[in-house]
Structure formats: structure tokens, C-alpha cells
Design an enzyme around this catalytic site. Structure first.
Site, PDB file in Angstrom:
ATOM      1  N   HIS A 467       0.942  -1.217   0.095  1.00 12.35           N
ATOM      2  CA  HIS A 467      -0.132  -0.086  -0.017  1.00 12.35           C
ATOM      3  C   HIS A 467       0.994   1.356  -0.128  1.00 12.35           C
ATOM      4  O   HIS A 467       0.783   2.147  -1.017  1.00 12.35           O
ATOM      5  CB  HIS A 467      -0.980  -0.008   1.357  1.00 12.35           C
ATOM      6  N   GLU A 468       1.693   1.331   0.808  1.00 10.10           N
ATOM      7  CA  GLU A 468       2.510   2.548   0.993  1.00 10.10           C
ATOM      8  C   GLU A 468       3.670   2.611  -0.095  1.00 10.10           C
ATOM      9  O   GLU A 468       3.702   3.800  -0.607  1.00 10.10           O
ATOM     10  CB  GLU A 468       3.392   2.403   2.434  1.00 10.10           C
ATOM     11  N   HIS A 471       1.818   4.487  -3.006  1.00 14.03           N
ATOM     12  CA  HIS A 471       1.901   5.885  -2.696  1.00 14.03           C
ATOM     13  C   HIS A 471       3.181   6.139  -3.320  1.00 14.03           C
ATOM     14  O   HIS A 471       3.489   7.312  -3.990  1.00 14.03           O
ATOM     15  CB  HIS A 471       1.886   6.292  -1.277  1.00 14.03           C
ATOM     16  N   HIS A 474       3.467   6.617  -6.851  1.00 16.88           N
ATOM     17  CA  HIS A 474       2.810   7.776  -7.525  1.00 16.88           C
ATOM     18  C   HIS A 474       3.666   8.858  -7.486  1.00 16.88           C
ATOM     19  O   HIS A 474       3.643   9.843  -8.196  1.00 16.88           O
ATOM     20  CB  HIS A 474       1.496   8.020  -6.542  1.00 16.88           C
TER      21      HIS A 474
END
Length: 676
Positions: A467-468, A471, A474
Site C-alpha cells: 500500500h505505502e 503511494h 505515485h
């Protein structure tokens, strides 16, 4: 020379953590603020304001201040101490004042407005148009149209908000660090995994309690204790400690701080002409209005609640069958859920952990990113870091060109707040024909290695890592001109799409086969385990969905209710959460007093965005499933249309460009097993 103000003579101009001392921060911030003031003065000298000399010049101003502030506040979150916290109390109001000096400057606003008013004549591309729109709106939304005393009141509000948010977070951190569950008798360890027991003994030794075991409220200690400890009374004790953080009526109590935050946020919104704080926030979100958010949450709850009730009925019957438990309490859920999951799917965390050694899992994340987007990661020990636990990597694209610097910080410590997050030290931008590539970091709280075992991750920790890292991708794959529109600078209810979609690969055999190998034998994770992981993916999804919805509704209630009507935080929380309550409330426990997402972080009137983005991620990942989870063409489309684009265009346009249509909730409902 203050290292924060000098040119960074480090690899890739990274933060010189090895040279920065606490005494450097305040002078650097003050000096950088003075520099911003000079830059603004220069912008205001333009006799004919235009896009370049006003909007772009404003965009590029304050870079030194942004750098120093990002380094400081990232340290305050990941490696804080009393001195840093005191500095934060001094620095936050200075930054708030400086922001207001810029955004409430009437002369500067008039120049921005002059450019905005002739936008139709400027032949701007979509990115330039977005920057102009965002620049103009930021002045309006921060009081540019206010007059006299109203402007001064806004300044005072913003100063107070910055102080209150810091105070809230400091109290939560102190409460987390203060509590210890000390176990003296071995029988009270029944059910706990060997690795957790060893870690607790190590913690006890570090705290001068040799021969005992110490458990704390840090996630890697608290969560497995709640999941495996057979002793029900001890589960209850640590559960209550965790759920009464900053709600005990002492100097660390956050209830009055919550009221103060809500009161001045509401005042701020009304000062700017909005009905309430949620209306102000949602004007700049995909959801657009509180009504749309609540409708979205209600419709999802309608599907989730019957399933959640059935799941808990089954769990209570299971607890009764194996332990004669006649009434399930909140401190029982994790314990019996893990046992039921094992019975139904022959898979649990202790069975899986040996296959998820941290370093190998990190390499698996890197390999997944390489297969999808062609990026490679190489540790660079010449890049300074702020703590010995932190590793720094240089990131290259498929052609060997430098793409980013990536920091990874994985283990809990006293100076680090709980949870996991991605952060940016330097964003991607192009200025004066020079491209600045990003420096991004992920910070987590995973199980530390012990004397006999490496760091072994639970499957939930594996998904957190993915998940992190989503990010981080991105941020790292950003390709824009303007920093304020680059990377994760997107609408808040869109920012979780890249993180949540990346979690999906954790459940795919093609991905797990890359790295999930037993840490002792090197044997790959059995196919049957992977199949069972997938089968168990929506285990208790009704319950988890209802829980997330309840937090989203609580957040919206806080930010749509007149603060004068909130007399008692305990009563307000209980009343709001009644419609989603599935188990009897526990007296004196309170979620709000440690709800850092909305009272310290950026999720105020935005917590719903986790579920909102799940609709987007499930729908987007369905395309990967149709084409192949490592399909190059689909990955390139996601990279080009979502990851690289940042906030250059409205997220609805970007999603539609990738998916070929508007998002549909069907994939999420199917994935979570919520079909009627």
C-alpha cells in the site's frame, strides 16, 4: 553555514541528515521565510501580470522553505523528541503566518486575479489551466476576499489550528509510549507466537525488566497480542488501554482539544462563506458534497451490515463452541477470527509469516514494480539518512536514467508515531528547464528482528508495505512541470487509488512466486497457501467494511455538526456510531481521542476516501485481471494516465482515460463478497 540553507552537496542533492542538528531548524525556517517575502515582493513588481511572471513565479517561490519544512516535519513524525516537539510548536505558527502573508496579500491576489480573468485569451494547455485555476482558488479558499478584522481572525485561526494539531499528536504519542503490559508468569503467554514472546523479552530487557515480558501499544506488539493471547483478561486490559488513549481526564486527554479544533474549523469555514467545514473541504474533492459522501457510505453500509452481522453471529457461535464464550466482546474478535480463519481456510499469520521475511519481501515489491513499470532500485549507502534503521535507494527507469531517491524506514521506536505513511522530501518539478526528480519515503512499524529470527511480516503487514509503496510509486513516477500538481498532489479521494490498487498484487500467485519463500529453507510458498489466501481475502469483509464506514460517518458528523452541539465527546461518538455498532460498546473507551487521521493528519472530512478509492482500485484492477496482472500495455496505460499525471487534470478525466468509462462499484462489491 546552516546545512539546510546551503546547496546540498550529497548524492542527488538529498537532505544532508548527517549534518543537520536540531539548532539548525528554526534559523533556517526564519531565513527561508525572509527569502519567500523577497520573492513575493519581486513578483509584485510586474507591471503587466501574466502567466509566467505571476502564476509560474508564485509556483516556484519558497522552494528553500518547503525543503526545510518537509525535512523538519518528517523528522517530527518519524524520529521526534521533546526538543523537536518544542521546535514544532514554534515553527508551525511561523509557517502558518507566512502562508497567510502570501494568501492574504491583496496586491498579490489582484495580480493573480488579473491573469485569471483573462484565462480564455491565454491559450494555456490543460496543465497550465489547472495550475491557474488552483492558484486562484487557493487565494479565495484562504481568505483573499475577506476584509480587515476578518482577515486577521483567519490568521489567528490558522495559527491556533497548527498548534492544536501538534498538541493532539504529541498526546497520542506520549500515551502510546507510556503504557506497558508487563507479564511475569509464563502461563500468561499461552497462545502467543515464539517470535512475539522473544520480542517482548527483548523489550523487557531494554526497559530493565529482565526475566519478564513487556507488550506495548505499538502495532507490532499490540496487534499480534490481541490476535493470539489466550488470556482473555489480558486481552481486555490491553484493548482498553489502546482504546482509552488520550481520554483519561489527565494532562494527555484530547477531548477538549477536539472541541477546540472543531470549533475553529467551523468558524474558519463560516468566515469563508461555507455552511460547515465539510462543505469547504468537499468543494475540492471528487465527491463534491457531504450529501454525496453520506449517500455513498449509506449505500455501501446497506450491503455490508447484513454480512457483518452474519459474520459476527458465526464468530460468536464458534467462540462458544471452542471456549464456551456466551457473549463476544470487542477484545475477542481478533483472537477468534484468526482461529476461525484457520479452520475455514487453513491459513493464518503464523503459518504465513515464515514466507514473508522483510528484506525478501522488499525485493519482491521492487521486482513487482520493475515488471510493471521498468523501475529498478539499488541501495546507496552514500545517501545520508536520519536513523540507522533507514535505508536509501536510488531508483532508475528502464533505460537506466535516474528517476528518484527512495527512503525506507520500517521499525517502531519511541520517537516514531504509530501506523504507516508515505511522505515526500522533494517533489518532482521542472524549473528553468531543469528537472528535479523526487525524493520520497515510506515509514512503517513492522515487527523488528530478534536474536534468533529476522523480521517476519504478517500478511497484513505485507499488504501495508505494498500500500505505502503504491503511494511511493505515485510520487516517483511523476512527470509534470509544476510541483503543486505533481505526484501525490491530487484530490484527496483520488490519492488512495495508486496505493490501494498495488495491494491487489499481494493476492496474485504470479507476484507471490517472486518473493514468498521460507526464510529458513528457501522453499516457495505452497500453491495451496496462495489459493487459501485468495479464498480468505474477503474473510470478515462485511465487518471490516462496516468498521471503515463507521469511521467515515464519524468524521463527517464531526465536520457537519455545529460544534456548540457537541457537549460530550463520548456521547457524540457513541450516538454517531450506533447505526454501525455490531458489538456492545465498552464503557469509557473512545476512538476519537486518538483519531489522528482527522485531528492531526489531512483526512478531516475525508476519511470516506479510503472506501471511495476502493471502488476505483477494484474497478481499475479488474482490467489488469482481464489482461494479465503483469500485462505491459495495461501497466503502461496506468502509469501514463494515473501515476505520471499527478493532479494535472481532474481525476475523473484521468480514470476514464485509463478505464475507458466512468468507475462502477460492481468490482468492489464482488471482491468484498457483498453481493446480495
Amino acid at each position: 553555514m546552516n546545512p539546510l540553507l546551503a546547496k546540498f552537496n550529497t548524492p542527488f542533492e538529498t537532505a544532508p541528515f548527517d549534518k543537520i542538528k536540531n539548532e539548525h531548524f528554526l534559523p533556517a525556517i526564519k531565513s527561508a521565510i525572509a527569502e519567500v517575502n523577497e520573492e513575493i515582493k519581486q513578483i509584485k513588481t510586474a507591471s503587466t501580470p501574466d502567466f509566467e511572471n505571476t502564476i509560474v513565479a508564485l509556483e516556484n517561490s519558497g522552494e528553500k522553505l518547503s525543503s526545510a519544512a518537509s525535512i523538519f516535519f518528517n523528522i517530527n513524525a518519524a524520529e521526534t523528541n521533546e526538543e523537536i516537539q518544542q521546535l514544532a510548536r514554534e515553527i508551525s505558527p511561523l509557517l502558518s503566518d507566512n502562508s497567510n502573508d502570501v494568501l492574504l496579500d491583496e496586491e498579490l491576489f489582484n495580480q493573480v486575479k488579473a491573469v485569471y480573468d483573462k484565462k480564455d485569451q491565454l491559450a494555456l494547455n490543460s496543465e497550465q489551466s489547472t495550475l491557474l485555476e488552483k492558484s486562484y482558488k487557493s487565494f479565495i479558499r484562504n481568505g483573499a476576499l475577506l476584509q480587515g478584522a476578518a482577515k486577521e481572525r483567519l490568521r489567528a485561526i490558522d495559527q491556533e489550528l497548527s498548534k492544536l494539531g501538534l498538541h493532539f499528536g504529541e498526546n497520542v504519542l506520549k500515551e502510546t509510549n507510556k503504557y506497558e503490559l508487563v507479564i511475569s508468569e509464563e502461563k500468561d503467554l499461552e497462545g502467543l507466537p515464539d517470535g512475539l514472546i522473544e520480542a517482548a523479552a527483548q523489550t523487557a530487557q531494554e526497559k530493565g525488566k529482565d526475566g519478564k515480558w513487556v507488550f506495548t501499544l505499538a502495532f507490532p506488539s499490540y496487534v499480534p497480542f490481541m490476535t493470539y493471547a489466550k488470556n482473555r483478561e489480558l486481552r481486555k486490559e490491553i484493548f482498553i488501554a489502546y482504546n482509552t488513549k488520550s481520554a483519561k481526564g489527565d494532562e494527555l486527554d484530547n477531548r477538549e482539544i477536539i472541541k477546540a479544533i472543531l470549533k475553529i474549523k467551523d468558524e474558519r469555514a463560516k468566515l469563508l462563506g461555507y455552511d460547515n467545514y465539510a462543505t469547504f473541504v468537499l468543494e475540492e474533492r471528487m465527491a463534491e458534497s457531504g450529501e454525496q459522501v453520506l449517500t455513498f457510505l449509506d449505500e455501501l453500509l446497506e450491503k455490508a451490515k447484513p454480512k457483518a452481522k452474519a459474520e459476527l453471529e458465526e464468530l460468536e457461535a464458534f467462540a462458544g463452541k471452542i471456549d464456551n464464550i456466551d457473549k463476544l466482546c470487542k477484545w475477542d474478535v481478533s483472537y477468534y477470527a484468526e482461529k476461525l480463519k484457520m479452520e475455514k481456510y487453513a491459513v493464518d499469520d503464523e503459518l504465513l509469516k515464515p514466507y514473508f521475511e522483510l528484506n525478501r519481501t522488499i525485493n519482491g515489491v521492487f521486482t513487482t514494480a520493475e515488471k510493471l513499470y521498468g523501475v529498478t532500485f539499488n541501495e546507496n549507502k552514500d545517501i545520508p539518512v536520519y536513523h540507522a534503521d533507514v535505508k536509501a535507494y536510488e531508483v532508475n527507469d528502464e533505460n537506466g536514467n535516474h528517476l528518484a531517491v527512495f527512503y525506507a524506514d520500517f521499525f517502531p521506536r519511541a520517537g516514531k508515531r504509530n501506523g504507516a505513511w508515505m511522505t515526500v522530501y522533494r517533489g518532482q518539478r521542472i524549473e528553468n528547464n531543469k528537472e528535479y526528480r523526487p525524493h520520497v519515503s515510506i515509514v512503517c512499524n513492522f515487527t523488528k528482528p530478534t536474536k534468533t529470527k529476522p523480521s517476519l511480516l504478517t500478511f497484513n503487514e505485507v499488504t501495508t508495505l505494498f500500500h505505502e509503496f503504491g503511494h511511493a510509486l505515485h510520487g516517483m513516477l511523476a512527470q509534470g512541470t509544476y510541483g503543486s500538481l505533481s505526484g501525490t498532489n491530487v484530490y484527496w479521494d483520488f490519492v488512495e487509488l495508486p496505493s490501494q490498487i498495488f495491494e491487489n498484487w499481494c493476492y496474485e500467485a504470479d507476484c507471490l512466486d517472486l518473493f514468498a519463500k521460507h526464510y529458513e529453507t528457501g522453499e516457495p510458498i505452497p500453491t495451496s497457501y496462495i489459493e487459501n489466501i485468495k479464498k480468505a481475502a474477503n474473510f470478515h469483509q462485511g465487518f471490516q467494511t462496516a468498521r471503515q464506514i463507521s469511521l467515515g460517518q464519524l468524521d463527517m458528523a464531526y465536520h457537519t455538526t455545529d460544534p456548540k452541539a457537541i457537549a460530550d465527546i463520548f456521547e457524540f461518538e457513541n450516538e454517531v456510531m450506533k447505526p454501525t455498532a455490531l458489538l456492545a460498546p465498552v464503557e469509557n473507551t473512545l476512538m476519537s481521542s486518538s483519531f489522528s487521521h482527522i485531528f492531526q493528519g489531512g483526512y478531516a472530512a475525508g476519511y470516506y476516501s479510503y472506501k471511495w478509492a476502493e471502488v476505483l482500485d477494484a474497478d481499475a484492477f479488474e482490467l489488469f485481471q482481464e489482461k494479465g496482472v503483469f500485462d505491459k500495455e495495461t501497466a503502461k496505460s496506468f502509469k501514463d494516465n494515473i501515476l505520471a499525471m499527478g493532479g494535472k487534470e481532474h481525476p475523473s478525466i484521468l480514470f476514464k482515460r485509463f478505464r475507458g468509462r466512468e468507475p462502477k462499484p460492481d468490482a468492489l462489491i464482488k471482491r468484498a463478497g457483498l453481493e446480495v
